[in-house]
Design a protein around this motif. Sequence first.
Motif, PDB file in Angstrom:
ATOM      1  N   GLU A   1       0.995  -1.021  -0.288  1.00 43.80           N
ATOM      2  CA  GLU A   1       0.824   0.376   0.445  1.00 43.80           C
ATOM      3  C   GLU A   1       1.260   1.301   0.210  1.00 43.80           C
ATOM      4  OE1 GLU A   1      -3.351   2.203   2.531  1.00 43.80           O
ATOM      5  OE2 GLU A   1      -1.858   0.912   3.618  1.00 43.80           O
ATOM      6  N   ALA A   2       1.026   2.253  -0.784  1.00 45.54           N
ATOM      7  CA  ALA A   2       1.363   3.855  -1.147  1.00 45.54           C
ATOM      8  C   ALA A   2       0.535   4.479  -0.632  1.00 45.54           C
ATOM      9  CB  ALA A   2       1.609   3.706  -2.292  1.00 45.54           C
ATOM     10  N   ASP A   3       0.555   5.315   0.566  1.00 41.52           N
ATOM     11  CA  ASP A   3      -0.158   6.098   0.706  1.00 41.52           C
ATOM     12  C   ASP A   3       0.318   7.601   1.065  1.00 41.52           C
ATOM     13  OD1 ASP A   3      -3.007   7.533   2.198  1.00 41.52           O
ATOM     14  OD2 ASP A   3      -2.477   6.745   4.050  1.00 41.52           O
ATOM     15  N   GLY A   4      -0.200   8.542   0.591  1.00 42.68           N
ATOM     16  CA  GLY A   4       0.639   9.576   0.851  1.00 42.68           C
ATOM     17  C   GLY A   4      -0.276  10.880   2.371  1.00 42.68           C
TER      18      GLY A   4
ATOM     19  N   ASP B   1      -9.343   0.263  -2.964  1.00 36.71           N
ATOM     20  CA  ASP B   1     -10.050   0.134  -2.205  1.00 36.71           C
ATOM     21  C   ASP B   1     -11.212   0.936  -1.824  1.00 36.71           C
ATOM     22  OD1 ASP B   1      -8.941   1.565  -0.951  1.00 36.71           O
ATOM     23  OD2 ASP B   1      -8.180   0.289   0.574  1.00 36.71           O
ATOM     24  N   HIS B   2     -12.354   0.594  -1.259  1.00 43.66           N
ATOM     25  CA  HIS B   2     -13.627   1.296  -0.384  1.00 43.66           C
ATOM     26  C   HIS B   2     -13.304   2.458   0.052  1.00 43.66           C
ATOM     27  CE1 HIS B   2     -13.608  -1.845   1.921  1.00 43.66           C
ATOM     28  NE2 HIS B   2     -14.577  -2.440   1.428  1.00 43.66           N
ATOM     29  N   PHE B   3     -12.657   2.077   0.798  1.00 43.99           N
ATOM     30  CA  PHE B   3     -12.462   2.746   2.180  1.00 43.99           C
ATOM     31  C   PHE B   3     -12.178   4.691   1.261  1.00 43.99           C
ATOM     32  CE2 PHE B   3      -9.497   6.218   4.369  1.00 43.99           C
ATOM     33  CZ  PHE B   3      -9.971   6.446   4.923  1.00 43.99           C
ATOM     34  N   HIS B   4     -11.658   4.274   0.264  1.00 44.43           N
ATOM     35  CA  HIS B   4     -10.766   5.924  -0.492  1.00 44.43           C
ATOM     36  C   HIS B   4     -12.379   6.215  -1.163  1.00 44.43           C
ATOM     37  CE1 HIS B   4      -7.362   5.952   0.770  1.00 44.43           C
ATOM     38  NE2 HIS B   4      -6.923   4.617  -0.122  1.00 44.43           N
ATOM     39  N   LEU B   5     -13.075   5.105  -2.091  1.00 42.83           N
ATOM     40  CA  LEU B   5     -14.051   5.652  -2.388  1.00 42.83           C
ATOM     41  C   LEU B   5     -15.482   5.827  -1.850  1.00 42.83           C
ATOM     42  CD1 LEU B   5     -14.380   2.456  -5.224  1.00 42.83           C
ATOM     43  CD2 LEU B   5     -14.200   5.313  -5.635  1.00 42.83           C
ATOM     44  N   VAL B   6     -15.789   5.735  -0.380  1.00 40.29           N
ATOM     45  CA  VAL B   6     -17.019   5.993   0.511  1.00 40.29           C
ATOM     46  C   VAL B   6     -16.374   7.232   0.957  1.00 40.29           C
ATOM     47  CG1 VAL B   6     -17.746   5.587   2.558  1.00 40.29           C
ATOM     48  CG2 VAL B   6     -17.537   3.549   1.008  1.00 40.29           C
ATOM     49  N   GLN B   7     -15.138   7.649   1.610  1.00 40.63           N
ATOM     50  CA  GLN B   7     -15.067   9.447   1.599  1.00 40.63           C
ATOM     51  C   GLN B   7     -14.697  10.172   0.198  1.00 40.63           C
ATOM     52  OE1 GLN B   7     -10.331   9.160   2.283  1.00 40.63           O
ATOM     53  NE2 GLN B   7     -11.276  10.518   4.297  1.00 40.63           N
ATOM     54  N   LEU B   8     -15.198   9.634  -0.325  1.00 39.65           N
ATOM     55  CA  LEU B   8     -15.305  10.381  -2.055  1.00 39.65           C
ATOM     56  C   LEU B   8     -16.951  11.151  -1.925  1.00 39.65           C
ATOM     57  CD1 LEU B   8     -14.281  12.243  -4.246  1.00 39.65           C
ATOM     58  CD2 LEU B   8     -14.828  10.063  -5.050  1.00 39.65           C
ATOM     59  N   VAL B   9     -17.597  10.271  -1.562  1.00 35.14           N
ATOM     60  CA  VAL B   9     -18.995  10.015  -2.349  1.00 35.14           C
ATOM     61  C   VAL B   9     -19.591  10.667  -1.159  1.00 35.14           C
ATOM     62  CG1 VAL B   9     -19.789   7.926  -1.043  1.00 35.14           C
ATOM     63  CG2 VAL B   9     -20.744   9.253  -3.414  1.00 35.14           C
TER      64      VAL B   9
ATOM     65  N   CYS C   1      -5.141   9.120  -6.790  1.00 31.22           N
ATOM     66  CA  CYS C   1      -4.379   9.952  -7.233  1.00 31.22           C
ATOM     67  C   CYS C   1      -3.306   9.468  -7.921  1.00 31.22           C
ATOM     68  CB  CYS C   1      -3.310   9.542  -5.481  1.00 31.22           C
ATOM     69  SG  CYS C   1      -1.741  11.175  -5.530  1.00 31.22           S
ATOM     70  N   ALA C   2      -3.576  10.203  -9.053  1.00 30.75           N
ATOM     71  CA  ALA C   2      -2.783  10.160 -10.310  1.00 30.75           C
ATOM     72  C   ALA C   2      -1.251   9.840 -10.609  1.00 30.75           C
ATOM     73  CB  ALA C   2      -3.121  11.148 -11.119  1.00 30.75           C
TER      74      ALA C   2
ATOM     75  N   TRP D   1     -11.516   5.622 -12.579  1.00 29.57           N
ATOM     76  CA  TRP D   1     -10.219   4.472 -12.051  1.00 29.57           C
ATOM     77  C   TRP D   1     -11.511   3.220 -11.776  1.00 29.57           C
ATOM     78  CZ3 TRP D   1      -6.011   5.326 -10.053  1.00 29.57           C
ATOM     79  CH2 TRP D   1      -5.638   6.572  -9.683  1.00 29.57           C
ATOM     80  N   GLN D   2     -12.174   3.008 -12.494  1.00 32.39           N
ATOM     81  CA  GLN D   2     -12.847   1.868 -12.744  1.00 32.39           C
ATOM     82  C   GLN D   2     -12.392   0.944 -13.059  1.00 32.39           C
ATOM     83  OE1 GLN D   2     -16.115   2.310 -15.627  1.00 32.39           O
ATOM     84  NE2 GLN D   2     -16.412   0.066 -16.189  1.00 32.39           N
ATOM     85  N   SER D   3     -11.464   0.316 -14.073  1.00 35.31           N
ATOM     86  CA  SER D   3     -10.064  -0.905 -14.314  1.00 35.31           C
ATOM     87  C   SER D   3      -9.860  -1.030 -12.345  1.00 35.31           C
ATOM     88  CB  SER D   3      -9.143  -0.378 -15.205  1.00 35.31           C
ATOM     89  OG  SER D   3      -8.802   0.750 -14.708  1.00 35.31           O
ATOM     90  N   GLU D   4      -8.750   0.327 -11.346  1.00 38.96           N
ATOM     91  CA  GLU D   4      -8.419   0.034 -10.744  1.00 38.96           C
ATOM     92  C   GLU D   4      -9.751  -0.488  -9.298  1.00 38.96           C
ATOM     93  OE1 GLU D   4      -6.097   2.257 -12.007  1.00 38.96           O
ATOM     94  OE2 GLU D   4      -7.760   2.453 -12.184  1.00 38.96           O
ATOM     95  N   ILE D   5     -10.379  -0.365  -9.472  1.00 40.77           N
ATOM     96  CA  ILE D   5     -12.162  -0.318  -8.791  1.00 40.77           C
ATOM     97  C   ILE D   5     -12.219  -1.444  -9.110  1.00 40.77           C
ATOM     98  CG2 ILE D   5     -13.947  -0.344  -7.778  1.00 40.77           C
ATOM     99  CD1 ILE D   5     -13.640   2.971  -8.525  1.00 40.77           C
TER     100      ILE D   5
END
Length: 328
Positions: A34-37, A130-138, A111-112, A256-260
């Motif tokens: 995992e790479a997290d900034g 993962d869904h953590f970032h998606l839920v945070q975004l929505v 993050c691009a 980001w559909q392919s990564e999701i």
Amino acid sequence: MKELEVCPSVSCTTFISTPAAGISEAAAVVEIVEADGWRDPPWRASLGAESRHRKYRQVVDRWHVDFADLTGGHGLLGQVEGRVSTVVAAWLTAQPTTWRGAITHMAIDMCAIFRSAIRAALPHARIVVDHFHLVQLVKARLAELRRRLTWKMRGRRGRKGDPEYDHRRLLRAAAEELTDQRRTVLERDLTRIGTYGRHILAGWHAKEKLRDLLALARTHPARSQISHRLHAFYAWCADHAYLPELVTLAATVEAWQSEIEAFLSHRDHQRQEGGDQPSHQARSPRRVRLSQPCQPTPLVTLRNHARQQKPSHPCSISKTSNVWPSTD
């Protein structure tokens, strides 16, 4: 490091000054990294205040990137200063070839910079979000929609007494966590507002449709199931294209559909993220974090726990109990 409240500049300096900071050839195989900034406050990245002008000089970059093992339990693997693709790619390429070749997946946020760096340094690794970032975004997009419509409707910020402001916690809550009564109250009060209230309710339904897609994690879904729920989400956003927040959200998911889809279809990463859970619990977003030392339970948590287990009569509470909520 975020949970331990350690300054990134201190932790980064420790990694640099430690002789064994790099990954050796005999290091254990790591498959998912995992790479997290994350960004540090300005006062932590600034030193050397001048006595006359009281100005601070920035000595380190506010952004730092952590690399952690998500499957082997090795914890934090490394840390670099800066949040640019060249820095991330340089750290990855500096590691042993055998270690880099064993990596099958890289977990990142949307993050691009990370995506371009991983594609350059690890072209064989598959990128997952993962869904953590998606839920945070929505949730952030839904909050932006509510604030914008509140200002447009009332000419001010939301405050107590406004239905959309009073129900902001219900808007952030998951649909399965709402009782039938609370959901009825939410839909009724927002509908009574009028057009703007129905727009906010449309944003809430978009959030739930995206969460329906993310609920497929850990269920080993077929490609047709993912496509069906993706289409339902895109169709809802297209029907409400007059809401710019939903348009932006749909465009981000499409980018980001392919990564999701890689996250939804990958089993090992899902098992590490949340374990084998029943389907009705799979929608709760969880994120793997580094281990942290045991800390005392906050008093607020104790009070909430005591409030949930409230006895039938106050006289049954022990006199020595110090966790009963105050009656102020």
